[in-house]
Design a protein around this motif. Structure first.
Motif, mmCIF file in Angstrom:
data_model
loop_
_atom_site.group_PDB
_atom_site.id
_atom_site.type_symbol
_atom_site.label_atom_id
_atom_site.label_comp_id
_atom_site.label_asym_id
_atom_site.label_seq_id
_atom_site.Cartn_x
_atom_site.Cartn_y
_atom_site.Cartn_z
ATOM 1 N N CYS A 1 60.092 45.192 86.449
ATOM 2 C CA CYS A 1 59.767 43.713 86.750
ATOM 3 C C CYS A 1 60.922 42.854 86.724
ATOM 4 O O CYS A 1 61.155 41.817 87.440
ATOM 5 C CB CYS A 1 58.436 43.230 86.551
ATOM 6 S SG CYS A 1 57.054 44.106 87.364
ATOM 7 N N ALA A 2 61.568 42.785 85.511
ATOM 8 C CA ALA A 2 62.594 42.033 85.143
ATOM 9 C C ALA A 2 63.766 42.334 86.061
ATOM 10 O O ALA A 2 64.493 41.193 86.446
ATOM 11 C CB ALA A 2 62.903 42.162 83.665
ATOM 12 N N LYS A 3 64.286 43.356 86.247
ATOM 13 C CA LYS A 3 65.467 43.651 86.724
ATOM 14 C C LYS A 3 65.270 43.619 88.281
ATOM 15 O O LYS A 3 66.144 43.128 89.068
ATOM 16 C CB LYS A 3 65.998 44.896 86.494
ATOM 17 C CG LYS A 3 66.469 45.077 84.896
ATOM 18 C CD LYS A 3 67.339 46.155 84.763
ATOM 19 C CE LYS A 3 67.847 46.116 83.393
ATOM 20 N NZ LYS A 3 68.969 46.998 83.137
ATOM 21 N N VAL A 4 64.144 44.517 89.062
ATOM 22 C CA VAL A 4 63.969 44.436 90.464
ATOM 23 C C VAL A 4 62.981 43.438 90.939
ATOM 24 O O VAL A 4 63.112 43.039 91.967
ATOM 25 C CB VAL A 4 63.269 45.772 90.676
ATOM 26 C CG1 VAL A 4 63.361 46.274 92.218
ATOM 27 C CG2 VAL A 4 64.265 46.966 90.067
ATOM 28 N N GLY A 5 62.027 42.925 90.088
ATOM 29 C CA GLY A 5 61.096 42.109 90.409
ATOM 30 C C GLY A 5 59.868 42.601 91.299
ATOM 31 O O GLY A 5 58.846 42.008 91.656
ATOM 32 N N GLU A 6 59.877 43.989 91.138
ATOM 33 C CA GLU A 6 58.647 44.605 91.811
ATOM 34 C C GLU A 6 59.081 46.320 91.247
ATOM 35 O O GLU A 6 59.767 46.545 90.841
ATOM 36 C CB GLU A 6 58.467 44.667 93.333
ATOM 37 C CG GLU A 6 59.666 45.473 94.016
ATOM 38 C CD GLU A 6 59.555 45.319 95.475
ATOM 39 O OE1 GLU A 6 60.243 46.165 96.149
ATOM 40 O OE2 GLU A 6 58.675 44.539 96.205
ATOM 41 N N PHE A 7 57.613 46.799 91.402
ATOM 42 C CA PHE A 7 57.686 48.189 90.740
ATOM 43 C C PHE A 7 58.534 49.075 91.853
ATOM 44 O O PHE A 7 58.748 48.620 93.160
ATOM 45 C CB PHE A 7 56.348 48.874 90.828
ATOM 46 C CG PHE A 7 55.638 48.195 89.802
ATOM 47 C CD1 PHE A 7 55.864 48.153 88.429
ATOM 48 C CD2 PHE A 7 54.134 47.863 89.795
ATOM 49 C CE1 PHE A 7 55.143 47.794 87.327
ATOM 50 C CE2 PHE A 7 53.596 47.403 88.827
ATOM 51 C CZ PHE A 7 53.920 47.270 87.667
ATOM 52 N N ALA A 8 59.116 50.143 91.661
ATOM 53 C CA ALA A 8 59.973 50.931 92.231
ATOM 54 C C ALA A 8 59.068 51.422 93.473
ATOM 55 O O ALA A 8 57.862 51.731 93.387
ATOM 56 C CB ALA A 8 60.618 52.180 91.373
ATOM 57 N N PRO B 1 47.451 52.446 87.508
ATOM 58 C CA PRO B 1 47.903 51.015 88.092
ATOM 59 C C PRO B 1 49.183 51.013 88.838
ATOM 60 O O PRO B 1 49.438 50.358 89.612
ATOM 61 C CB PRO B 1 48.073 50.032 86.705
ATOM 62 C CG PRO B 1 47.207 50.557 85.685
ATOM 63 C CD PRO B 1 47.058 52.267 85.878
ATOM 64 N N VAL B 2 50.145 51.887 88.339
ATOM 65 C CA VAL B 2 51.253 52.158 89.016
ATOM 66 C C VAL B 2 51.204 52.562 90.604
ATOM 67 O O VAL B 2 52.012 52.323 91.443
ATOM 68 C CB VAL B 2 52.261 53.087 88.244
ATOM 69 C CG1 VAL B 2 53.687 53.189 88.960
ATOM 70 C CG2 VAL B 2 52.626 52.660 86.950
ATOM 71 N N THR C 1 52.176 47.196 93.645
ATOM 72 C CA THR C 1 53.344 46.843 93.871
ATOM 73 C C THR C 1 54.306 45.907 93.455
ATOM 74 O O THR C 1 55.251 45.717 93.581
ATOM 75 C CB THR C 1 53.210 47.223 95.427
ATOM 76 O OG1 THR C 1 52.610 45.823 96.114
ATOM 77 C CG2 THR C 1 53.006 48.464 95.959
ATOM 78 N N ASP C 2 53.135 44.787 93.266
ATOM 79 C CA ASP C 2 53.881 43.389 92.783
ATOM 80 C C ASP C 2 53.514 43.090 91.439
ATOM 81 O O ASP C 2 52.899 43.593 90.740
ATOM 82 C CB ASP C 2 53.314 42.275 93.816
ATOM 83 C CG ASP C 2 53.927 41.043 93.693
ATOM 84 O OD1 ASP C 2 55.106 41.050 93.274
ATOM 85 O OD2 ASP C 2 53.411 39.899 93.938
ATOM 86 N N CYS C 3 54.663 42.309 90.871
ATOM 87 C CA CYS C 3 54.602 41.988 89.360
ATOM 88 C C CYS C 3 54.043 40.791 89.215
ATOM 89 O O CYS C 3 53.897 40.454 87.742
ATOM 90 C CB CYS C 3 56.002 41.722 88.958
ATOM 91 S SG CYS C 3 57.053 43.493 88.876
#
Length: 126
Positions: free
Chosen positions: A41-48, A118-119, A123-125
């Motif tokens: 979430c910190a690097k991409v802003g959402e789950f892969a 949950p993964v 999809t959103d952080c």
């Protein structure tokens, strides 16, 4: 399963250390899950789109817990005295710890699945 492998498993030393393997694997997976989510979430802003590292970590945790459960299942069925187990022999202690490990392995297996679920849905952080 081959007779040789079952014989080797029955000869394994069982102690309280073997009892804590499944919950420890679950705890490590739990920590891994939160760190993976936080970094993602910190690097991409959402789950892969498809979290390969997370899937590999989850499958590895489930395999270790399942292996501990199979070993405990084999050891819990060692021949010994009939109930009641009043004498406290080494075989009785081994079967008690193995049964406890088997129950903890089942609980830890379900806990890893619940931790990983949950993964699949988030999809959103936010």
């Amino acid at each position: 399963m081959s007779k040789r492998l079952k014989h080797r498993i029955r000869r394994l030393d069982v102690s309280l250390w073997t009892l804590i393997v499944p919950p420890t694997v679950w705890a490590v997976h739990f920590l891994f899950s939160y760190l993976w989510a936080a970094l993602n979430c910190a690097k991409v802003g959402e789950f892969a789109k498809f979290p390969t590292l997370f899937a590999v970590g989850t499958v590895l945790a489930l395999l270790v817990i399942a292996a501990a459960g199979v070993i405990a299942w084999i050891q819990s069925r060692m021949p010994g005295d009939d109930p009641p187990h009043e004498s406290g022999t080494d075989v009785d202690r081994l079967r008690f710890i193995a049964t406890s490990t088997l129950l903890l392995a089942g609980l830890s297996f379900v806990a890893v699945i619940f931790t990983a679920t949950p993964v699949l849905f988030l999809t959103d952080c936010r």
